[in-house]
Design an enzyme around this catalytic site. Structure first.
Site, PDB file in Angstrom:
ATOM      1  N   ASN A   5      71.965  -1.867  30.024  1.00  0.00           N
ATOM      2  CA  ASN A   5      72.570  -2.250  28.746  1.00  0.00           C
ATOM      3  C   ASN A   5      73.989  -2.757  29.024  1.00  0.00           C
ATOM      4  O   ASN A   5      74.880  -1.980  29.315  1.00  0.00           O
ATOM      5  CB  ASN A   5      72.597  -1.027  27.820  1.00  0.00           C
ATOM      6  CG  ASN A   5      73.302  -1.310  26.505  1.00  0.00           C
ATOM      7  OD1 ASN A   5      73.577  -2.464  26.177  1.00  0.00           O
ATOM      8  ND2 ASN A   5      73.598  -0.253  25.755  1.00  0.00           N
ATOM      9  N   PHE A   6      74.158  -4.076  28.933  1.00  0.00           N
ATOM     10  CA  PHE A   6      75.471  -4.672  29.254  1.00  0.00           C
ATOM     11  C   PHE A   6      76.505  -4.407  28.160  1.00  0.00           C
ATOM     12  O   PHE A   6      77.696  -4.617  28.364  1.00  0.00           O
ATOM     13  CB  PHE A   6      75.356  -6.190  29.420  1.00  0.00           C
ATOM     14  CG  PHE A   6      74.596  -6.654  30.643  1.00  0.00           C
ATOM     15  CD1 PHE A   6      74.023  -5.763  31.535  1.00  0.00           C
ATOM     16  CD2 PHE A   6      74.477  -8.023  30.909  1.00  0.00           C
ATOM     17  CE1 PHE A   6      73.333  -6.216  32.656  1.00  0.00           C
ATOM     18  CE2 PHE A   6      73.789  -8.486  32.031  1.00  0.00           C
ATOM     19  CZ  PHE A   6      73.212  -7.579  32.900  1.00  0.00           C
ATOM     20  N   LYS A   7      76.044  -4.064  26.966  1.00  0.00           N
ATOM     21  CA  LYS A   7      76.936  -3.904  25.805  1.00  0.00           C
ATOM     22  C   LYS A   7      77.743  -5.203  25.609  1.00  0.00           C
ATOM     23  O   LYS A   7      77.178  -6.281  25.738  1.00  0.00           O
ATOM     24  CB  LYS A   7      77.832  -2.677  25.986  1.00  0.00           C
ATOM     25  CG  LYS A   7      77.030  -1.429  26.348  1.00  0.00           C
ATOM     26  CD  LYS A   7      77.840  -0.182  26.376  1.00  0.00           C
ATOM     27  CE  LYS A   7      76.970   0.981  26.786  1.00  0.00           C
ATOM     28  NZ  LYS A   7      77.653   2.257  26.751  1.00  0.00           N
ATOM     29  N   HIS A  40      71.241   2.798  18.976  1.00  0.00           N
ATOM     30  CA  HIS A  40      72.238   3.210  19.974  1.00  0.00           C
ATOM     31  C   HIS A  40      73.418   3.885  19.276  1.00  0.00           C
ATOM     32  O   HIS A  40      73.854   3.446  18.205  1.00  0.00           O
ATOM     33  CB  HIS A  40      72.715   1.996  20.780  1.00  0.00           C
ATOM     34  CG  HIS A  40      73.457   2.396  22.016  1.00  0.00           C
ATOM     35  ND1 HIS A  40      74.764   2.839  21.963  1.00  0.00           N
ATOM     36  CD2 HIS A  40      73.074   2.473  23.312  1.00  0.00           C
ATOM     37  CE1 HIS A  40      75.151   3.163  23.201  1.00  0.00           C
ATOM     38  NE2 HIS A  40      74.143   2.940  24.033  1.00  0.00           N
ATOM     39  N   GLU A  48      70.210  10.017  24.775  1.00  0.00           N
ATOM     40  CA  GLU A  48      71.531   9.723  25.316  1.00  0.00           C
ATOM     41  C   GLU A  48      72.580  10.611  24.641  1.00  0.00           C
ATOM     42  O   GLU A  48      73.090  10.253  23.556  1.00  0.00           O
ATOM     43  CB  GLU A  48      71.899   8.267  25.051  1.00  0.00           C
ATOM     44  CG  GLU A  48      70.934   7.270  25.631  1.00  0.00           C
ATOM     45  CD  GLU A  48      71.596   5.917  25.784  1.00  0.00           C
ATOM     46  OE1 GLU A  48      71.800   5.502  26.932  1.00  0.00           O
ATOM     47  OE2 GLU A  48      71.933   5.299  24.762  1.00  0.00           O
ATOM     48  N   GLY A  80      79.364   6.797  29.093  1.00  0.00           N
ATOM     49  CA  GLY A  80      80.601   6.145  29.529  1.00  0.00           C
ATOM     50  C   GLY A  80      81.716   7.099  29.927  1.00  0.00           C
ATOM     51  O   GLY A  80      82.859   6.697  30.088  1.00  0.00           O
ATOM     52  N   SER A  95      75.986   8.142  31.757  1.00  0.00           N
ATOM     53  CA  SER A  95      76.632   8.206  33.072  1.00  0.00           C
ATOM     54  C   SER A  95      75.644   8.340  34.230  1.00  0.00           C
ATOM     55  O   SER A  95      75.951   8.971  35.248  1.00  0.00           O
ATOM     56  CB  SER A  95      77.665   9.346  33.105  1.00  0.00           C
ATOM     57  OG  SER A  95      78.692   9.078  32.173  1.00  0.00           O
TER      58      SER A  95
HETATM   59  C1  PEP Z   1      74.564   3.709  27.226  1.00  0.00           C
HETATM   60  O1  PEP Z   1      75.480   3.508  26.430  1.00  0.00           O
HETATM   61  O2  PEP Z   1      73.405   3.385  26.922  1.00  0.00           O
HETATM   62  C2  PEP Z   1      74.880   4.348  28.494  1.00  0.00           C
HETATM   63  C3  PEP Z   1      73.963   5.078  29.049  1.00  0.00           C
HETATM   64  O3  PEP Z   1      76.135   4.128  29.009  1.00  0.00           O
HETATM   65  P1  PEP Z   1      76.737   4.726  30.392  1.00  0.00           P
HETATM   66  O4  PEP Z   1      75.674   4.569  31.448  1.00  0.00           O
HETATM   67  O5  PEP Z   1      77.945   3.920  30.647  1.00  0.00           O
HETATM   68  O6  PEP Z   1      77.031   6.178  30.130  1.00  0.00           O
END
Ligand code: PEP
Length: 229
Positions: free
Chosen positions: A6-8, A88, A157, A163, A194
């Protein structure tokens, strides 16, 4: 296993093009059973080719119309996109998406037979209240959601792990996934929060984990590909 990037709000059309070129060089060496997904920002959607699925991070539940700033089915069809992230936590928190909005979006894309990666997760103050509070919170995020939908993948999540560099513990992932698997009748269940090349082996070896949704560690191909190679 599923490895979803997921590049966001990162990467441009040009840098996504380079990313895909580099990713394709790596994909030949992955286990054929594993599936890789990428979710670039909407401006970088294109007709990419390769052994991966291109999905969209968000879209408006309409074919087209007067929805300023949004993209709908017509814009996704141009690139044959049939996979979407819904629910999300960043959209729930920062974009104010309510459970009603999320479930309406889910129903629309379910009707279009999209593969839906449906995200759920609890904030830290709920996790600190204990397992029952966590499950109660997560179950509320299934309100209005057809958990029997055949093209459903769920991503658990925990918000406090997204993050932050602080992944949930093996025990936290394991107990939550065990409980969630019953709710979603064994459908694929990803962990997100993470996940990175250092903890990936441990995470994907947990029973009930069918893959990962990755944010920060997916932004560089080199790093992301280490997770599935
Ligand atoms: C996400 O937001 O879907 C996510 C898992 O982010 P990160 O890997 O940076 O925690």
């Amino acid at each position: 296993m599923i490895f979803a990037a997921n590049f966001k709000t990162n990467h441009t059309r040009k840098s996504t093009e380079y990313y895909v070129q580099d990713l394709n060089k790596k994909l030949g060496a992955k286990d054929p059973e594993d599936k890789v997904y990428i979710f670039p920002p909407a401006t970088a959607l294109d007709n990419y080719e390769g052994d991966f699925t291109l999905g969209v991070q968000n879209a408006y539940p309409a074919v087209n119309g007067a929805y300023t700033g949004e993209i709908g089915l017509e814009q996704l069809d141009e690139f044959d996109i049939g996979t979407i992230l819904i629910g999300h936590s960043e959209r729930r928190e920062h974009l104010g998406e309510s459970q009603k909005t999320v479930s309406e979006k889910f129903s629309f894309f379910q009707e279009q037979n999209f593969e839906i990666i449906y995200c759920i997760g609890e904030p830290l103050h709920i996790r600190e209240k204990g397992f029952e509070a966590v499950m109660q919170y997560l179950l509320a995020q299934f309100e209005g959601i057809d958990t029997g939908y055949e093209n459903l993948i769920v991503a658990y999540e925990p918000i406090w792990a997204i993050g932050t560099g602080r992944s949930a513990t093996v025990e936290e992932i394991s107990s939550t996934h065990r409980a969630l698997k019953k709710v979603i009748d064994g459908k694929p269940l990803l962990y997100g929060g993470s996940a990175n090349p250092s903890n990936i082996k441990e995470i994907i070896s947990i029973a009930g984990v069918d893959g990962v949704l990755v944010g920060s560690a997916s932004l560089e191909v080199e790093k992301f590909s280490k997770m599935f190679l």
